[in-house]
Design a protein around this motif. Structure first.
Motif, mmCIF file in Angstrom:
data_model
loop_
_atom_site.group_PDB
_atom_site.id
_atom_site.type_symbol
_atom_site.label_atom_id
_atom_site.label_comp_id
_atom_site.label_asym_id
_atom_site.label_seq_id
_atom_site.Cartn_x
_atom_site.Cartn_y
_atom_site.Cartn_z
ATOM 1 N N PRO A 160 0.819 -1.217 0.000
ATOM 2 C CA PRO A 160 0.000 0.000 0.000
ATOM 3 C C PRO A 160 0.850 1.262 0.000
ATOM 4 O O PRO A 160 1.978 1.286 0.503
ATOM 5 N N ALA A 161 0.285 2.315 -0.574
ATOM 6 C CA ALA A 161 0.953 3.619 -0.567
ATOM 7 C C ALA A 161 0.633 4.336 0.747
ATOM 8 O O ALA A 161 -0.458 4.219 1.285
ATOM 9 N N LEU A 162 1.587 5.060 1.256
ATOM 10 C CA LEU A 162 1.398 5.883 2.447
ATOM 11 C C LEU A 162 1.177 7.324 1.994
ATOM 12 O O LEU A 162 2.023 7.902 1.305
ATOM 13 N N ASP A 198 -6.403 -5.959 -0.509
ATOM 14 C CA ASP A 198 -7.195 -4.971 -1.246
ATOM 15 C C ASP A 198 -6.857 -3.529 -0.864
ATOM 16 O O ASP A 198 -7.445 -2.592 -1.416
ATOM 17 N N THR A 199 -5.925 -3.347 0.070
ATOM 18 C CA THR A 199 -5.599 -1.995 0.532
ATOM 19 C C THR A 199 -4.678 -1.311 -0.463
ATOM 20 O O THR A 199 -3.610 -1.826 -0.795
ATOM 21 N N ARG A 200 -5.082 -0.151 -0.935
ATOM 22 C CA ARG A 200 -4.283 0.599 -1.893
ATOM 23 C C ARG A 200 -3.527 1.752 -1.229
ATOM 24 O O ARG A 200 -2.403 2.062 -1.608
ATOM 25 N N VAL A 201 -4.171 2.401 -0.256
ATOM 26 C CA VAL A 201 -3.576 3.585 0.379
ATOM 27 C C VAL A 201 -3.840 3.546 1.879
ATOM 28 O O VAL A 201 -4.945 3.191 2.312
ATOM 29 N N VAL A 202 -2.817 3.899 2.660
ATOM 30 C CA VAL A 202 -2.989 4.188 4.088
ATOM 31 C C VAL A 202 -2.821 5.700 4.226
ATOM 32 O O VAL A 202 -1.731 6.230 3.984
ATOM 33 N N LYS A 203 -3.885 6.371 4.585
ATOM 34 C CA LYS A 203 -3.885 7.835 4.603
ATOM 35 C C LYS A 203 -3.848 8.346 6.040
ATOM 36 O O LYS A 203 -4.653 7.941 6.872
ATOM 37 N N VAL A 204 -2.896 9.239 6.309
ATOM 38 C CA VAL A 204 -2.736 9.796 7.652
ATOM 39 C C VAL A 204 -3.056 11.287 7.610
ATOM 40 O O VAL A 204 -2.358 12.066 6.952
ATOM 41 N N SER A 211 -6.897 6.409 7.819
ATOM 42 C CA SER A 211 -7.926 5.687 7.063
ATOM 43 C C SER A 211 -7.283 4.828 5.988
ATOM 44 O O SER A 211 -6.117 5.007 5.628
ATOM 45 N N LEU A 212 -8.074 3.902 5.476
ATOM 46 C CA LEU A 212 -7.618 2.999 4.422
ATOM 47 C C LEU A 212 -8.470 3.207 3.183
ATOM 48 O O LEU A 212 -9.694 3.371 3.283
ATOM 49 N N GLU A 213 -7.829 3.198 2.032
ATOM 50 C CA GLU A 213 -8.541 3.214 0.763
ATOM 51 C C GLU A 213 -8.356 1.845 0.115
ATOM 52 O O GLU A 213 -7.224 1.422 -0.146
ATOM 53 N N LEU A 214 -9.467 1.157 -0.099
ATOM 54 C CA LEU A 214 -9.430 -0.191 -0.647
ATOM 55 C C LEU A 214 -9.798 -0.182 -2.129
ATOM 56 O O LEU A 214 -10.239 0.834 -2.670
#
Length: 261
Positions: A160-162, A198-204, A211-214
């Motif tokens: 996943p992208a941070l 399925d996680t594409r992005v971990v957003k801080v 949050s997570l973007e799936l």
């Protein structure tokens, strides 16, 4: 039968009185012989280890690499071929490898008698990638300890992208970027395996708002990195209960919510 004469008795007394001296002399000679043997054995051992042509480095083997190459590791290790095996500074080699090749998490440098040096490498594994907009759009790999260890031109698959969507405010001063990165890494480690795929992005956004973007446009509000295992269990149950939902909130795992369809 006549007893010993006076002369015979005197001679026997001389022999008996001389016996302790003879024993001391024997012990002294034995001690000298033993010490000489020890010195000779020590000298032979030192010569064998340092001076002989038999126990010298002839090859350097590398194991455990996945992204790095054997030759990269050998070049940085810089082991002198032909040097006495005993004289190789394994601690210095380890420190040099970890300093010059940040992708290496751990390395075990071992002597493989009689002619080899073994380099057993453990590489860091990325759990998140951070886009480096100031370096031609390349990506920085982040491991499970929050260490940013390598810059790559293509994002590794399945990682996943941070995304750091934090403002330069009091929140950022209270929680520096490195701390927020570690929090994101912790969340990435707690995500259930089925969801991680399925996680594409971990957003801080802040310490308390991760949050997570799936895939498929779905999102998960995770909250802070605290109570990660409880949130993971709750998310798994929530997704089973509402398979058609698009938004999930486990920031308060005792009061989860889902919405959308």
């Amino acid at each position: 039968m006549a007893g010993p004469t006076t002369a015979e008795r005197g001679e026997r007394q001389k022999l008996e009185s001389g016996s302790p001296r003879l024993r001391r002399l024997r012990r002294l000679r034995m001690l000298i012989i033993l010490l000489s043997a020890v010195v000779l054995a020590g000298a032979a051992t030192i010569w064998l280890l340092y001076g002989s042509p038999w126990l010298r480095v002839e090859k350097v083997s590398v194991s455990g690499v996945r992204v790095l190459t054997d030759q990269q590791v050998r070049d940085v290790a810089d082991v002198s071929i032909g040097s006495p095996l005993i004289s190789v500074d394994t601690d210095a080699i380890e420190a040099r490898l970890r300093r010059k090749l940040p992708r290496i998490d751990a390395v075990d440098v071992v002597r493989s008698w009689p002619h080899g040096i073994g380099l057993k490498v453990t590489e860091r594994t990325p759990v998140l990638i951070l886009k480096n907009t100031g370096n031609g759009g390349k990506y920085v790999e982040v491991d499970a300890k929050g260490v940013r260890f390598a810059t790559v031109s293509a994002a590794p698959k399945g990682v996943p992208a941070l995304e750091l969507a934090v403002s330069r405010s009091a929140v950022l001063r209270r929680f520096p970027v490195d701390r927020l990165v570690r929090e994101a890494v912790g969340v990435a480690g707690d995500i259930p395996a089925a969801v991680r795929r399925d996680t594409r992005v971990v957003k801080v956004r802040s310490y308390d708002s991760i949050s997570l973007e799936l895939s498929g446009g779905r999102t998960v509000e995770w909250g802070s990195g605290e109570k990660g295992r409880a949130k993971a269990r709750t998310l798994t149950a929530l997704m089973k209960a509402a398979p058609g939902a698009r938004h999930f909130d486990v920031s308060a795992p005792i009061a989860p919510a889902s919405s959308g369809s």
